[in-house]
Design an enzyme around this catalytic site. Structure first.
Site, PDB file in Angstrom:
ATOM      1  N   GLY A  25     -15.452  21.928 -11.838  1.00  0.00           N
ATOM      2  CA  GLY A  25     -14.594  20.756 -12.030  1.00  0.00           C
ATOM      3  C   GLY A  25     -13.897  20.698 -13.378  1.00  0.00           C
ATOM      4  N   ASN A  69     -17.191  22.446  -0.443  1.00  0.00           N
ATOM      5  CA  ASN A  69     -18.256  21.484  -0.718  1.00  0.00           C
ATOM      6  C   ASN A  69     -17.574  20.164  -1.053  1.00  0.00           C
ATOM      7  OD1 ASN A  69     -20.345  19.947  -1.646  1.00  0.00           O
ATOM      8  ND2 ASN A  69     -20.820  21.226  -3.434  1.00  0.00           N
ATOM      9  N   GLU A  96     -25.572  20.206  -9.412  1.00  0.00           N
ATOM     10  CA  GLU A  96     -25.534  18.742  -9.531  1.00  0.00           C
ATOM     11  C   GLU A  96     -26.834  18.125  -9.031  1.00  0.00           C
ATOM     12  OE1 GLU A  96     -21.773  18.174  -7.536  1.00  0.00           O
ATOM     13  OE2 GLU A  96     -20.770  19.140  -9.238  1.00  0.00           O
TER      14      GLU A  96
END
Ligand code: 13P
Length: 251
Positions: A170, A10, A95
């Protein structure tokens, strides 16, 4: 029976024309691993060029609108993704659930629209740190899955789930193998409850700080059928060790 592993990158909001060389390099390197399905979900504006650059390699979108067409400024339909050469799309990434306030019903509608067009779908679910610390991760994510899954048996052929704990994205933090295993087992049960036996062939990917250094351990967990990879999918040198680990886990 183990399912064929899917390793999907991604790229999020990363990638310019100059990065098409990286798409090519990943597609070419992936040819050495026919036992693994490999895909890259790139920014919408790169899909057409990426898919022309690497015919036969799976290029995907990162989101899709649920409507066929209409007054939806800035949005991209499933037919547009297909027209640009995509073969799959991500839906419901945390997100987007967060920044675009997408709710489960939106995610379900997007998944249904994409599947109806013939696109593969990677449907994301995952809990916040607060929920994990409260001991409610499995219940919360199971509920999220139930409410986000597309209706209809036919959809299982083209559907994959990505379990992505928000706190692991992340951050370099990864749940223990046991935590991943418990979640994937619970999600498998929900898939079987929703689709019967067909739910057993829906791949469940893990996502959140997957790297070459931890991929082997993650792929060894039962019911982990691949990975959805963010940061480490941007460079061939970071991404290919993950594909290689998937091939090794296939045995
Ligand atoms: P990272 O691999 O960068 O943690 O991102 C995971 C992710 O959000 C993939 O969709």
């Amino acid at each position: 029976m183990a399912l064929k592993k899917l390793v999907a990158g991604n790229w999020k909001m990363h990638g310019l024309s100059s990065d098409l060389a990286e798409v090519k390099a990943i597609a070419e390197a992936s040819e050495a691993y026919p036992a693994v399905d490999v895909a890259l979900c790139v920014p919408a504006i790169l899909i057409e060029r990426a898919s022309r650059a690497v015919p036969g390699f799976a290029i995907g979108g990162q989101d899709v609108h649920f409507a066929e067409k209409g007054a939806h400024t800035g949005c991209v339909s499933a037919q547009m993704l297909l027209d640009a050469g995509a073969t799959l799309t991500i839906v419901g990434h945390s997100e987007r659930r967060d920044a675009q306030r997408e709710i489960d019903a939106d995610v379900r509608a997007k998944a249904e629209a994409a599947v109806a067009c013939g696109l593969g779908v990677i449907l994301c679910v995952g809990e916040s740190l607060e929920v994990r610390e409260a001991g409610e991760a499995i219940e919360t994510v199971s509920t999220q899955l139930d409410a986000s899954l597309p209706h209809g048996d036919a959809s299982t052929d083209r559907l994959a789930i990505a379990y992505e704990p928000i706190w692991a994205i992340g951050t370099g933090k990864v749940p223990t193998g046991q935590d991943i295993g418990e979640m994937h087992t619970a999600l498998r049960q929900r898939l079987v409850a929703a689709y019967g036996d067909a739910g057993r062939s829906v791949r469940i990917l893990y996502g959140g700080s997957v790297k070459g250094s931890n991929a082997g351990e993650i792929f060894a967990v039962p019911d982990v059928d691949g990975a959805l990879v963010g940061g480490a999918s941007l460079k061939t040198a970071d991404f290919m060790p993950i594909v290689e680990a998937a091939a090794a886990a296939n045995g």
